[in-house]
Design a protein around this motif. Structure first.
Motif, mmCIF file in Angstrom:
data_model
loop_
_atom_site.group_PDB
_atom_site.id
_atom_site.type_symbol
_atom_site.label_atom_id
_atom_site.label_comp_id
_atom_site.label_asym_id
_atom_site.label_seq_id
_atom_site.Cartn_x
_atom_site.Cartn_y
_atom_site.Cartn_z
ATOM 1 N N GLU A 130 0.862 -1.192 0.000
ATOM 2 C CA GLU A 130 0.000 0.000 0.000
ATOM 3 C C GLU A 130 0.889 1.229 0.000
ATOM 4 O OE1 GLU A 130 -3.515 2.327 2.536
ATOM 5 O OE2 GLU A 130 -2.755 0.406 3.281
ATOM 6 N N ALA A 131 0.611 2.163 -0.907
ATOM 7 C CA ALA A 131 1.371 3.411 -0.985
ATOM 8 C C ALA A 131 0.778 4.421 -0.002
ATOM 9 C CB ALA A 131 1.327 3.961 -2.404
ATOM 10 N N LEU A 132 1.642 5.035 0.794
ATOM 11 C CA LEU A 132 1.225 6.003 1.804
ATOM 12 C C LEU A 132 1.981 7.302 1.566
ATOM 13 C CD1 LEU A 132 1.517 3.493 4.779
ATOM 14 C CD2 LEU A 132 -0.607 4.224 3.690
ATOM 15 N N ALA A 133 1.239 8.374 1.258
ATOM 16 C CA ALA A 133 1.861 9.648 0.892
ATOM 17 C C ALA A 133 2.607 10.263 2.065
ATOM 18 C CB ALA A 133 0.801 10.613 0.374
ATOM 19 N N ARG A 134 3.767 10.857 1.769
ATOM 20 C CA ARG A 134 4.565 11.556 2.776
ATOM 21 C C ARG A 134 5.117 12.844 2.148
ATOM 22 N NH1 ARG A 134 2.306 8.234 5.293
ATOM 23 N NH2 ARG A 134 3.157 6.676 6.741
ATOM 24 N N MET A 135 5.509 13.762 3.035
ATOM 25 C CA MET A 135 6.126 15.011 2.578
ATOM 26 C C MET A 135 7.404 15.229 3.385
ATOM 27 S SD MET A 135 4.519 18.866 2.707
ATOM 28 C CE MET A 135 5.577 20.304 2.710
ATOM 29 N N LYS A 138 7.251 2.931 -9.381
ATOM 30 C CA LYS A 138 7.666 1.869 -8.461
ATOM 31 C C LYS A 138 7.191 0.511 -8.971
ATOM 32 C CE LYS A 138 9.528 2.745 -5.182
ATOM 33 N NZ LYS A 138 10.989 2.801 -4.857
ATOM 34 N N ILE A 139 5.989 0.466 -9.557
ATOM 35 C CA ILE A 139 5.481 -0.789 -10.140
ATOM 36 C C ILE A 139 6.401 -1.245 -11.273
ATOM 37 C CG2 ILE A 139 3.608 -1.791 -11.517
ATOM 38 C CD1 ILE A 139 1.649 -0.068 -9.889
ATOM 39 N N LYS A 140 6.818 -0.285 -12.091
ATOM 40 C CA LYS A 140 7.691 -0.598 -13.220
ATOM 41 C C LYS A 140 9.025 -1.145 -12.735
ATOM 42 C CE LYS A 140 9.612 1.515 -17.398
ATOM 43 N NZ LYS A 140 9.734 2.768 -18.197
ATOM 44 N N GLU A 141 9.544 -0.569 -11.648
ATOM 45 C CA GLU A 141 10.845 -0.995 -11.121
ATOM 46 C C GLU A 141 10.769 -2.374 -10.462
ATOM 47 O OE1 GLU A 141 12.206 1.916 -8.387
ATOM 48 O OE2 GLU A 141 12.280 3.532 -9.865
ATOM 49 N N LYS A 142 9.689 -2.634 -9.716
ATOM 50 C CA LYS A 142 9.652 -3.811 -8.850
ATOM 51 C C LYS A 142 8.708 -4.913 -9.330
ATOM 52 C CE LYS A 142 12.405 -1.906 -5.807
ATOM 53 N NZ LYS A 142 13.740 -2.448 -5.519
ATOM 54 N N ASN A 143 7.862 -4.612 -10.319
ATOM 55 C CA ASN A 143 6.869 -5.594 -10.777
ATOM 56 C C ASN A 143 6.015 -6.145 -9.619
ATOM 57 O OD1 ASN A 143 7.451 -5.512 -13.540
ATOM 58 N ND2 ASN A 143 9.183 -6.915 -13.289
ATOM 59 N N VAL A 144 5.493 -5.250 -8.813
ATOM 60 C CA VAL A 144 4.634 -5.636 -7.675
ATOM 61 C C VAL A 144 3.336 -4.841 -7.746
ATOM 62 C CG1 VAL A 144 6.521 -6.292 -6.138
ATOM 63 C CG2 VAL A 144 5.735 -3.898 -6.196
ATOM 64 N N SER A 145 2.286 -5.413 -7.128
ATOM 65 C CA SER A 145 0.999 -4.699 -7.038
ATOM 66 C C SER A 145 1.085 -3.664 -5.917
ATOM 67 C CB SER A 145 -0.138 -5.684 -6.739
ATOM 68 O OG SER A 145 -0.408 -6.489 -7.855
ATOM 69 N N ILE A 146 0.590 -2.472 -6.213
ATOM 70 C CA ILE A 146 0.589 -1.391 -5.215
ATOM 71 C C ILE A 146 -0.786 -0.733 -5.232
ATOM 72 C CG2 ILE A 146 1.617 0.795 -4.497
ATOM 73 C CD1 ILE A 146 4.198 -0.054 -5.882
ATOM 74 N N SER A 147 -1.290 -0.452 -4.043
ATOM 75 C CA SER A 147 -2.586 0.231 -3.932
ATOM 76 C C SER A 147 -2.386 1.682 -3.534
ATOM 77 C CB SER A 147 -3.477 -0.473 -2.897
ATOM 78 O OG SER A 147 -2.919 -0.367 -1.599
ATOM 79 N N ILE A 148 -3.260 2.537 -4.055
ATOM 80 C CA ILE A 148 -3.276 3.948 -3.660
ATOM 81 C C ILE A 148 -4.644 4.267 -3.071
ATOM 82 C CG2 ILE A 148 -1.572 4.653 -5.387
ATOM 83 C CD1 ILE A 148 -3.946 5.728 -7.059
ATOM 84 N N ASN A 149 -4.703 5.287 -2.202
ATOM 85 C CA ASN A 149 -5.941 5.683 -1.543
ATOM 86 C C ASN A 149 -6.580 6.863 -2.257
ATOM 87 O OD1 ASN A 149 -6.036 3.939 0.932
ATOM 88 N ND2 ASN A 149 -4.041 4.887 1.252
ATOM 89 N N LEU A 150 -7.860 6.735 -2.560
ATOM 90 C CA LEU A 150 -8.648 7.842 -3.113
ATOM 91 C C LEU A 150 -9.967 7.932 -2.364
ATOM 92 C CD1 LEU A 150 -8.141 7.217 -6.962
ATOM 93 C CD2 LEU A 150 -7.070 9.013 -5.582
#
Length: 625
Positions: free
Chosen positions: A422-427, A464-476
């Protein structure tokens, strides 16, 4: 304060009554002690006489007093004369009896004025006399049937180890009677004083009751039966305000209640509201009707009581909100607005502290009513607001590529391996510190910057998906899908990375109310057409319910952490989660358990058949995959 005065009066009156009872009982005790002492003196004297008589008998008689006295009249006369010397006003009768073969008692000697003759039978209480014979010990008989005899002292006369006779001395005295008559007036005086003071106490108690009643009426609101402003004036003069917190409460739209239902309905609302408040506070707290529909509450502080007044105020507010007020078969529902002064000692006077509570109350009204507001809350909100970044700072961070993602692994429960992230936004702030979404997302909501932010995050995730070939989820949010600009950005990014789309998962936050469900469904189906899976996040909290499955194309169901975190301890959480899992299986939806924080939780998740798991026990968010 009245209750303390009442206690003082009761203590004083009780002390007086106890003192009088003690004095009264002391005279009885003194009388008994005097009678006992006189009795003991006379018994000791009688014993002395009896011992001397026995000694004289032994001087003149060797073996059997009956035979020797029977045959020697002169000896009998000698002893009778000797016994007569003892007889006086105290010792009425002195004589010697023996017991014959028929167990009857007969005279041997008698020194009394009305002397019995030798061998004359005398009717006595044989049980006592036999006791003297059988035990060879002196016996004391307290006479209750004879008027002129008080006590009879019996002394056995022993010859050759056997009791051959018994010396009897009857004595009496008027001293006990005299003592009684001497002390009785004193007892009567105490009794009269006791009665008089008792009457006085009753009068004082009645006057005190009337005084307290009048005082209570003067400080009690007639309608609600709580304290009024008169009491508040006394309280302000005597209270240590540092030991209290102040709550000001006002019934919302009370004038409309009076206008719509009449003043009797308004009075009912006021009295029942006062009762609810009184039930929610403690005995050491003070509830005052401040005026109209306003109530003032002084909350006694305890240890760690910074939030005490706030907690009580919220409890009062929720209870009143849930209560149905019935007036003439009409149900009236009300709300209240509440202001709090948590630290009244920081104000110059109690009146200033009350004014501050009033200001907080009206702030609660301005913010929409049915709220609790305190200065601390406002300061906390200001502190929180101060922690949030401004829109220009966030825009600058986007331009400088300081907006990025952490990734938290999600595990396949059965295999125990990572299946996606799961992708979690940071600043990253200028000082290098990492900021959570709390510090920046709310600031840019519904702005063009948010659109840029969404585009930026999706680009990072596809990279990141392109680099690692893994499933990633984003929150909307559901609102993101409905927003034409943001949705257009999402579709544009998906189309740009069309070959990678099948690795993307979109998690929709479940706490929003779903509006325009047909449009959302249409757009989600379009997103799914690119091979993207749709997940419903935080299921089990917020607004969504099971009808969401009828309207939206859901592939994955993420069960809210509030259910999962206690699932190994709470039977209710276990049952609710079990029902969700069963439904998901029936609908062929993949389930994910959030907030897996311990081995125990993970074991229950596996037992329930949940497909995937996420939490700090398994993996923490990291900048790298």
């Amino acid at each position: 304060m009245m209750k303390y005065t009442t206690k003082i009066y009761l203590i004083v009156f009780t002390s007086i009554i106890i003192a009088l009872i003690y004095l009264f009982s002391s005279t009885n005790k003194i009388q008994k002690e005097l009678n006992t002492n006189i009795e003991q003196i006379l018994i000791n004297q009688a014993k002395s006489f009896a011992v001397n008589i026995e000694r004289e008998l032994h001087k003149h008689i060797e073996h059997d007093p009956y035979n020797e006295l029977k045959n020697n009249e002169m000896l009998r006369e000698h002893f009778n004369d000797t016994l007569s010397i003892i007889v006086n006003d105290f010792f009425k009768y002195v004589f010697v009896l023996y017991r014959d073969h028929h167990n009857n008692y007969r005279y041997l000697l008698d020194g009394s004025p009305e002397a019995g003759f030798f061998n004359q039978r005398l009717n006595v209480e044989k049980s006592y006399w036999n006791q003297a014979y059988d035990t060879k010990k002196a016996v004391i008989i307290k006479q209750t049937q004879l008027e002129n005899i008080w006590i009879t002292y019996l002394q056995p006369v022993i010859f050759d180890g056997k009791v051959k006779a018994v010396v009897a001395i009857d004595f009496s005295t008027e001293l006990p009677t005299n003592i009684y008559y001497a002390i009785e007036p004193l007892k009567n005086i105490f009794l009269y004083i006791f009665i008089s003071i008792g009457i006085l106490v009753l009068i004082l108690l009645y006057q005190t009751f009337l005084s307290f009643k009048n005082k209570k009426e003067s400080i009690t609101d007639e309608l609600t039966q709580v304290y009024n402003r008169n009491f508040l004036r006394d309280l302000i003069e005597n209270i240590n305000i540092s030991k209290y917190q102040i709550i000001m409460l006002d019934i919302d739209h009370f004038k409309q209640i009076n206008d719509n239902y009449g003043h009797k309905a308004g009075d009912l609302i006021l009295s029942k509201t006062a009762k609810i408040i009184a039930d929610e506070i403690r005995e050491e707290d003070y509830l005052i009707r401040f005026g109209g529909e306003e109530f003032l509450i002084f909350i006694k502080r305890g240890k760690n009581s910074n939030t005490l007044a706030y907690d009580i105020a919220q409890r009062i507010r929720k209870t009143i909100e849930k209560t149905d007020f019935i007036y003439e078969d009409k149900v009236i529902n009300i709300t209240v607005s509440i202001g709090i002064t948590c630290e009244p000692e920081h104000f110059k006077s109690i009146s200033q502290a009350i004014k501050n509570a009033d200001e907080m109350l009206y702030r609660a009204k301005r913010e929409g009513r049915n709220k609790v507001v305190s200065k601390h809350m406002i300061e906390e909100k200001q502190e929180v607001q101060a922690m949030k970044k401004g829109i220009n700072e966030i825009k600058e961070a986007l331009e400088e590529d300081r907006i990025f993602c952490y990734y938290q692994a999600i595990f396949d429960v059965e295999k125990g391996t990572i299946c996606k992230y799961e992708a979690l936004a940071r600043m990253r702030d200028k000082d290098g510190s990492i900021l959570l979404p709390f510090h920046f997302l709310e600031t840019i909501a519904h702005t063009n910057v948010y659109n840029d932010f969404t585009k930026h995050v999706i680009e990072h995730v596809f990279q990141k998906i392109k680099e690692k070939n893994v499933s990633i989820s984003i929150n909307l949010n559901f609102s993101d899908i409905l927003d034409n600009n943001i949705y257009a950005t999402i579709i544009q990014e998906i189309q740009t990375h069309k070959k990678l789309a099948r690795w993307l998962i979109i998690e929709l936050l479940e706490y929003e109310v779903i509006e325009e469900s047909s449009l959302i469904r249409e757009r989600l189906l379009e997103i799914q057409s690119y091979g993207i899976k749709i997940a419903l996040d935080d299921f089990g909290s917020g607004y969504a319910n099971y009808t969401v499955f009828q309207t939206l194309p859901i592939d994955i169901l993420k069960i809210d952490g509030s259910l999962i975190k206690d699932i190994d301890k709470s039977s209710l959480s276990h049952k609710i989660t079990h029902s969700i899992v069963m439904l998901a299986k029936e609908l062929n939806i993949t389930t994910v358990a959030e907030y897996v924080h311990s081995k125990g939780v993970l074991e229950v998740v596996e037992e329930l058949g949940i497909d995937q798991a996420q939490g700090f026990y398994l993996a923490k968010p990291s900048a790298e995959i």
